[in-house]
Design an enzyme around this catalytic site. Structure first.
Site, PDB file in Angstrom:
ATOM      1  N   HIS A 168       0.823  -1.212   0.000  1.00  0.00           N
ATOM      2  CA  HIS A 168       0.000   0.000   0.000  1.00  0.00           C
ATOM      3  C   HIS A 168       0.848   1.249   0.000  1.00  0.00           C
ATOM      4  CE1 HIS A 168      -2.726  -2.828   2.477  1.00  0.00           C
ATOM      5  NE2 HIS A 168      -2.520  -3.245   1.261  1.00  0.00           N
ATOM      6  N   CYS A 224      -4.476  -2.100 -18.696  1.00  0.00           N
ATOM      7  CA  CYS A 224      -4.223  -1.151 -17.607  1.00  0.00           C
ATOM      8  C   CYS A 224      -3.236  -1.679 -16.569  1.00  0.00           C
ATOM      9  CB  CYS A 224      -5.537  -0.761 -16.940  1.00  0.00           C
ATOM     10  SG  CYS A 224      -6.400  -2.145 -16.195  1.00  0.00           S
TER      11      CYS A 224
HETATM   12  C1  PEP Z   1      -3.804  -5.739 -12.966  1.00  0.00           C
HETATM   13  O1  PEP Z   1      -3.911  -6.803 -12.368  1.00  0.00           O
HETATM   14  O2  PEP Z   1      -3.097  -5.579 -13.984  1.00  0.00           O
HETATM   15  C2  PEP Z   1      -4.506  -4.543 -12.498  1.00  0.00           C
HETATM   16  C3  PEP Z   1      -4.521  -3.442 -13.200  1.00  0.00           C
HETATM   17  O3  PEP Z   1      -5.090  -4.642 -11.286  1.00  0.00           O
HETATM   18  P1  PEP Z   1      -4.287  -4.521  -9.906  1.00  0.00           P
HETATM   19  O4  PEP Z   1      -2.858  -4.215 -10.236  1.00  0.00           O
HETATM   20  O5  PEP Z   1      -4.942  -3.450  -9.137  1.00  0.00           O
HETATM   21  O6  PEP Z   1      -4.509  -5.870  -9.349  1.00  0.00           O
END
Ligand code: PEP
Ligand code: MG
Length: 759
Positions: free
Chosen positions: A373, A686
Site C-alpha cells: 500500500h 491497464c
Molecule cells: C492488474 O492486475 O493488472 C490490475 C490493473 O489490477 P491490480 O494491479 O490493481 O490488481
C-alpha cells in the site's frame, strides 16, 4: 568477585539502576555503572554492552568482567558472532556452552575463553536494534526464562541511555565510520532518480522514563489507559452498529469486534502487567511487549498469525497514545530537511502522507513490494522507491547524504565524490528527459503513420488526479476504488463513498473515468475487514469473489457510484472475472440497484457502460460469450501474467522469472485484441506494463489502442510513439509470436533502435 550470591529479581535490579543513573555523570560512566550493577544483580561474572555504531558495527562500549582494554577494540558486524546474531534477529540467545555454538566468534583481546555460558538480548528502541546486552558465567549454566525476561527488561533502560547518550568511539578505533559509502541493493518499486538527506521513520515518541517510581501507580495508569482504549473501541463498534448499511453487510462490524477482542487478549495484557511488576513504567512495559511481538513477527510466516501480531503492534501504539493522552507529536510536525530521503523498516500509506510531500524526494524500505500500500501511495507522489533493502535502518544514519536510483533498485549512502559527480550527471540527464516528455504533453497521441492511441492514467488517490492535466492524459482508464478504502480507518459509508466518487468526477472534469469495483483481498487488505486465512491469497478469496459472496458491499458501492454519476456517464468494471456467469451475477446486482434507484426516483447516470477485466486466463475461453455482454474490456496484465505463468507477482524470488514480453503473453494479448476488434468491443490494457515504453510499443504492436498507466509514465510513452509506424510494427510483432524464445525483449529493443523509436 560479586558480593551477592543470588540474583535479585528485576524490580530490585531496576531500582538499583535508577539510583545509579540518578548519580549523573557522562553516558560512559553511567553505562559502566549499569554493567557492574547488572553483573552483580544477575550473579554473572561478566556483563557487557555492545552498541551499534555507524557502518553496522557492534562495538563493545562497556564491560564488567571482560578485559577493559577490549572496550572499543572488540567490534562485530551484524550477523557476526553471537552478539551479531542477536542483533540480526532481534531476539535473545541463551547458551550453556557458548563456545560450541557455530556462530561463536572468539575475540582473544577480551579474555572471554574462561566463560562458558552466555545470555544476550537485543537493545531495541522504536523497532530499531541499538545494541546487544550480554552476561556470561564461568560455569555451564542454563539461564532460566525469568533471567532472560529480566535481562530484556533492563535492556529497556540501556536502550534509553544509549539512544539519548553521546558515546564516542575514539577516532583511531572508530573504524570506517559514517563516512564510508554504502551501496544498498533492493528491488525497484518505483523508478526515477533523486537525492536528499536521510530521515529515519520511527513510530511513536521516545519514552522519557523507563523505570517506575511506584509500580502500583503504573499498574493503575495502564488499567486506565486500557479501559480508555477499550471504551474508544466500544464506541466505534456502537457507531458502526448504528450504521444500517454496515450492519447489513456484517463484516466491518465483525472485524471491529474481533479487534476489540484482541484488545481483551489476556495473554497480551498479562505480559504488559508483568513487565510493570518487574519495575518498568507503563510506557516502557508496553514498548517491551511490543519489541517481543516484533521479534516474533520476524519469525512467523503464517499470514494469519502475522496479521494478528500486526494487530497487537497497532494496539500497542493505540495504548501508548492513551497513556500519553495523545500528547505525542506526529512525524508531520518534525522539522525536516529540504530534500528528504525517507528510510523505513515498514510503514503504512497514511504514515507516508503525514510527511510534508513537498520535501519528500524518495523512499527506501526494508520490507515492501511494488504492490504494497505504501508503494502505491509513493507512486502517486511520483517519488522513486527502493524496496526490500534488508537491514536498511542499521545502515543509514539520520542526516546521511543518499542518492536513490529507483530504476535499478539501488541507493548510495554517503556517496564518494566520484559517485556524486556521476550521479549528478545522471540526475541532470534524467531531468532533461523528463522535460522532453513534458514538452510532448500537447502533442497529439498519434503515431507517425497517424494511428491515434489513447493514453489514460491509473488512479486511486486524489493526488493522482492532479496529474491528469499536467500529463495531458485522455482520462482515467483505471480508478482503483479499493485504495481510498485501504487508507480509511473504517468502512466508508454511502455518503462518504458518494462524496469520494463525485470528487473524482470533479477533478477529471469532462474526461472519462473507469471505476473498477472493490478489488480487495490478495495483497490489498482493509484494516477493518478480516478476510481470514488464505493459503494462497493471490488465488484466494478476493476481488469479485468477495463481492459476489458478500453482495451488500458491492451493492453499497454501486449505489454510491450511481449517485455520484447522476447526469453523467458511468463507466464501471468488475475485477478478476473468471467466467461469464460471474460477470452476469455482478451485472445483475448493478441492474438491481438501478431498478431500486428508479423506483425511488433517484437521479441516474445518463449512460451506464459496464465492463470486465481480463485477468484470469479461463475467461479467454469464453470471450465470444463475454463480448456479447460487455460494453468494454480491460486487460489487467499484472494479474493476468502471474496466472499465465503461475508465478506470484508479490514474491520477489519468482516475480522476475518470466518476462511480460514473453511470446506467450503477447500471443495471448494478440488473441484478446483480435476477438474484441471482431466483436466491435473497445479493449484497453491497464497493468504496469503499459507504462514502460518498450512494453507499450509491443502492446501497440499486438493491436491495443487504449493504454492506461501510472501518470508518471504518460510522457515517456507518448514520446516513444512519435516515431512509430504501426502498420510496420504490427507486421513485425506478428512475425515474432510463434518464436520459441524466453523473451522477445531484445528483438523488440533492436527493432526500436533500428527505427529511431525513442525509449
Ligand atoms: C492488474 O492486475 O493488472 C490490475 C490493473 O489490477 P491490480 O494491479 O490493481 O490488481
Ligand atoms: Mg488486478
Amino acid at each position: 568477585m560479586t558480593d551477592v550470591t543470588h540474583w535479585v529479581g528485576s524490580r530490585q535490579l531496576l531500582r538499583r539502576l535508577r539510583d545509579a543513573m540518578a548519580r549523573g555523570g557522562t553516558t560512559q560512566e553511567r553505562l559502566d555503572r549499569i554493567a557492574e550493577i547488572i553483573a552483580r544483580g544477575m550473579v554473572a561474572e561478566v556483563c557487557s554492552v555492545y552498541v551499534m555504531q555507524p557502518g553496522e558495527r557492534l562495538v563493545l562500549c562497556s564491560t564488567e568482567g571482560l578485559r577493559k582494554d577490549a572496550v572499543y577494540r572488540t567490534q562485530l558486524g551484524v550477523n557476526e558472532g553471537l552478539v551479531g546474531t542477536i542483533a540480526a534477529h532481534a531476539s535473545p540467545l541463551a547458551l550453556a556452552d557458548a563456545q560450541s555454538h557455530p556462530q561463536f566468534a572468539y575475540r582473544p583481546e577480551t579474555g572471554e575463553e574462561i566463560y562458558h555460558s552466555f545470555l544476550g538480548v537485543p537493545v531495541v528502541r522504536s523497532g530499531r536494534v541499538l545494541g546487544v546486552l550480554t552476561i556470561q558465567n564461568m560455569t555451564q549454566r542454563n539461564y532460566t526464562e525469568e533471567e532472560v525476561e529480566t535481562l530484556e527488561t533492563v535492556a529497556m533502560v540501556v536502550a534509553e541511555l544509549v539512544a539519548g547518550g553521546d558515546l564516542s568511539v575514539p577516532d583511531e578505533l572508530a573504524g570506517p565510520g559514517n563516512s564510508t559509502p554504502v551501496r544498498l541493493e533492493g528491488t525497484r518499486i518505483n523508478g526515477g532518480l533523486a537525492r536528499g538527506v536521510a530521515v529515519l521513520h520511527e513510530r511513536g515518541a521516545p519514552i522519557s522514563q523507563t523505570i517506575a517510581e511506584d509500580p502500583d501507580s503504573e499498574l493503575e495508569r495502564i488499567a486506565e489507559a486500557m479501559s480508555g482504549m477499550q471504551l474508544a473501541l466500544d464506541s466505534m463498534v456502537d457507531r458502526m452498529s448504528g450504521d444500517a448499511q454496515a450492519t447489513r453487510s456484517g463484516e466491518p462490524l465483525d472485524i471491529l469486534r474481533a479487534f476489540r477482542m484482541i484488545a481483551d487478549d489476556h495473554g497480551w495484557i498479562r505480559r504488559i502487567r508483568e513487565a510493570i511488576q518487574s519495575g518498568l513504567t507503563a510506557e516502557a512495559a508496553v514498548a517491551k511487549v511490543q519489541n517481543d511481538t516484533r521479534a516474533r513477527m520476524s519469525q512467523v510466516r503464517d499470514p494469519y498469525l502475522r496479521e494478528r501480531l500486526l494487530d497487537l503492534d497497532d494496539l500497542a501504539y493505540r495504548l501508548l497514545q492513551h497513556l500519553t493522552h495523545g500528547a505525542q507529536g506526529g512525524n508531520g510536525v518534525l522539522p525536516l530537511p529540504e530534500d528528504v530521503v525517507l528510510v523505513a523498516r515498514s510503514m503504512g500509506p497514511v504514515e507516508l502522507l503525514d510527511y510534508d510531500r513537498t520535501r519528500l524526494r524518495a523512499l527506501i524500505l526494508d520490507e515492501g513490494t511494488a504492490a504494497s500500500h505504501v508503494a502505491i501511495v509513493a507512486k502517486a507522489l511520483d517519488i522513486p522507491v527502493v524496496g526490500n533493502v534488508r537491514g536498511v535502518i542499521g545502515k543509514v544514519e539520520p542526516g546521511d547524504a543518499v542518492f536513490v536510483d529507483g530504476d535499478n533498485g539501488v541507493a548510495y549512502v554517503r556517496p564518494s565524490e566520484d559517485l556524486q559527480k556521476s550521479f549528478t550527471d545522471s540526475l541532470q540527464s534524467w531531468e532533461k528527459k523528463r522535460a522532453e516528455y513534458a514538452a510532448t504533453r500537447d502533442l497529439p497521441a498519434v503515431t507517425r503513420d497517424g494511428q491515434p492511441v489513447s493514453l489514460m492514467i491509473n488512479a486511486g488517490l486524489d493526488i493522482d488526479l492532479d496529474h491528469l492535466e499536467e500529463s495531458g492524459a485522455d482520462g482515467v482508464g483505471l480508478y482503483r476504488t479499493e485504495i481510498p478504502f485501504m487508507i480509511h480507518a473504517q468502512f466508508p459509508r454511502l455518503t462518504k463513498q458518494t462524496e469520494l466518487y463525485r470528487d473524482i468526477y470533479d477533478k477529471a472534469e469532462d474526461r472519462p473515468v473507469v471505476f473498477r469495483t472493490l478489488d480487495i483481498g490478495g495483497d490489498k487488505l482493509l484494516p477493518y475487514l478480516r478476510i481470514g486465512e488464505d493459503q494462497n491469497p493471490a488465488m484466494g478469496w478476493r476481488a469479485l469473489r468477495i463481492a459476489l459472496d458478500r453482495p451488500a458491499i458491492l451493492r453499497l458501492q454501486i449505489r454510491a457510484l450511481l449517485r455520484a454519476s447522476a447526469g453523467r456517464e458511468l463507466r464501471v468494471m468488475f475485477p478478476l472475472v473468471a467466467e461469464v456467469a460471474e460477470f452476469d451475477d455482478a451485472k445483475a446486482l448493478l441492474e438491481h440497484e438501478v431498478e431500486r434507484a428508479k423506483s425511488r426516483d433517484n437521479p441516474l447516470p445518463d449512460q451506464i457502460r459496464v465492463g470486465a477485466m481480463m485477468e484470469v486466463p479461463s475467461l479467454y475461453f469464453q470471450l465470444p460469450q463475454l463480448l456479447e455482454r460487455v460494453d468494454f474490456l480491460s486487460v489487467g496484465s499484472n494479474d493476468l501474467v502471474q496466472f499465465l505463468f503461475a508465478c506470484d507477482r508479490g514474491n520477489p524470488r519468482v516475480s522476475d522469472r518470466y518476462d511480460v514480453l514473453a511470446p506467450a503473453v503477447l500471443k495471448f494479448l494478440h488473441g484478446v485484441v483480435g476477438q474484441c476488434r471482431g466483436a466491435g468491443v473497445p479493449v484497453s490494457l491497464c497493468g504496469e506494463m503499459a507504462g514502460q515504453p518498450l512494453e507499450a510499443m509491443a502492446l501497440i504492436g499486438v493491436g491495443f489502442r487504449i493504454l492506461s498507466m501510472p501518470s508518471g509514465a504518460i510522457g515517456a510513452v507518448r514520446h516513444m510513439m512519435q516515431n512509430l509506424d504501426v502498420t510496420e510494427l504490427e507486421g513485425y510483432v506478428g512475425s515474432l509470436l510463434g518464436a520459441p524464445d524466453h523473451s522477445l525483449r531484445e528483438a523488440l529493443r533492436t527493432y526500436a533502435e533500428n527505427h529511431g523509436i525513442l525509449l
